[in-house]
Design a protein around this motif. Structure first.
Motif, PDB file in Angstrom:
ATOM      1  N   GLN A   1      17.869   1.226 -15.720  1.00 53.99           N
ATOM      2  CA  GLN A   1      17.763   0.000 -14.923  1.00 53.99           C
ATOM      3  C   GLN A   1      18.694   0.015 -13.717  1.00 53.99           C
ATOM      4  O   GLN A   1      18.970  -1.038 -13.128  1.00 53.99           O
ATOM      5  N   ARG A   2      19.158   1.191 -13.317  1.00 49.66           N
ATOM      6  CA  ARG A   2      20.114   1.309 -12.216  1.00 49.66           C
ATOM      7  C   ARG A   2      19.580   0.617 -10.958  1.00 49.66           C
ATOM      8  O   ARG A   2      18.470   0.897 -10.513  1.00 49.66           O
ATOM      9  N   PRO A   3      20.382  -0.280 -10.395  1.00 48.58           N
ATOM     10  CA  PRO A   3      19.947  -0.959  -9.163  1.00 48.58           C
ATOM     11  C   PRO A   3      20.072  -0.039  -7.948  1.00 48.58           C
ATOM     12  O   PRO A   3      20.748   0.998  -8.007  1.00 48.58           O
ATOM     13  N   GLU A   4      19.441  -0.433  -6.883  1.00 49.10           N
ATOM     14  CA  GLU A   4      19.522   0.315  -5.626  1.00 49.10           C
ATOM     15  C   GLU A   4      20.915   0.173  -5.026  1.00 49.10           C
ATOM     16  O   GLU A   4      21.601  -0.822  -5.254  1.00 49.10           O
ATOM     17  N   GLY A   5      21.304   1.152  -4.253  1.00 50.90           N
ATOM     18  CA  GLY A   5      22.537   1.056  -3.477  1.00 50.90           C
ATOM     19  C   GLY A   5      23.796   1.378  -4.266  1.00 50.90           C
ATOM     20  O   GLY A   5      23.752   1.982  -5.342  1.00 50.90           O
ATOM     21  N   ASP A   6      24.905   0.953  -3.699  1.00 51.87           N
ATOM     22  CA  ASP A   6      26.222   1.207  -4.276  1.00 51.87           C
ATOM     23  C   ASP A   6      26.405   0.352  -5.532  1.00 51.87           C
ATOM     24  O   ASP A   6      26.304  -0.868  -5.476  1.00 51.87           O
ATOM     25  N   VAL A   7      26.681   0.996  -6.652  1.00 47.97           N
ATOM     26  CA  VAL A   7      26.816   0.273  -7.924  1.00 47.97           C
ATOM     27  C   VAL A   7      28.273   0.084  -8.350  1.00 47.97           C
ATOM     28  O   VAL A   7      28.539  -0.385  -9.446  1.00 47.97           O
ATOM     29  N   THR A   8      29.211   0.418  -7.461  1.00 46.28           N
ATOM     30  CA  THR A   8      30.626   0.416  -7.814  1.00 46.28           C
ATOM     31  C   THR A   8      31.079  -0.902  -8.445  1.00 46.28           C
ATOM     32  O   THR A   8      31.659  -0.904  -9.525  1.00 46.28           O
ATOM     33  N   ASP A   9      30.822  -2.000  -7.800  1.00 49.35           N
ATOM     34  CA  ASP A   9      31.301  -3.305  -8.279  1.00 49.35           C
ATOM     35  C   ASP A   9      30.138  -4.179  -8.737  1.00 49.35           C
ATOM     36  O   ASP A   9      29.999  -5.319  -8.313  1.00 49.35           O
ATOM     37  N   THR A  10      29.312  -3.637  -9.623  1.00 47.48           N
ATOM     38  CA  THR A  10      28.146  -4.381 -10.106  1.00 47.48           C
ATOM     39  C   THR A  10      28.268  -4.678 -11.592  1.00 47.48           C
ATOM     40  O   THR A  10      28.900  -3.929 -12.346  1.00 47.48           O
TER      41      THR A  10
END
Length: 110
Positions: free
Chosen positions: A86-95
């Motif tokens: 389910q990885r979201p698009e873009g930078d996932v650092t602070d998600t």
């Protein structure tokens, strides 16, 4: 479960959990860790409680694993596999997505 099944479980758990016990302990003490996850009646989230169990497993010798530990390892492997898809698009650092995985011992940025 057979010894072979337990061995496969330990291998899959080792692949899914890429944080050390000390890294996970430090993470579980953060506000971000406590912010995410499904909570029942305002209590600790399922993932946060899982993280504490993972720390206990990581600190044990393999010969000391219980049936409950092996069952939890299988649960962790399943969660990490499902949630990773389910990885979201873009930078996932602070998600919240990443933080949830980290509660389960997997830092997707490692």
């Amino acid at each position: 479960m057979s010894d072979h099944d337990d061995e496969a479980t330990r291998d899959e758990f080792g692949d899914a959990v890429n944080m050390t016990a000390s890294e996970l302990e430090r993470w579980l003490d953060t506000d971000e860790s406590k912010e995410v996850g499904q909570k029942t009646d305002g209590h600790e989230s399922t993932g946060h409680a899982s993280g504490r169990h993972i720390v206990r497993i990581l600190k044990k010798k393999q010969g000391d694993y219980t049936d409950d530990d092996h069952a939890h390892m299988r649960k962790v492997v399943g969660y990490v596999a499902r949630h990773s898809k389910q990885r979201p698009e873009g930078d996932v650092t602070d998600t919240h997505w990443r933080w949830s995985l980290m509660n389960w011992g997997n830092d997707p940025l490692k």
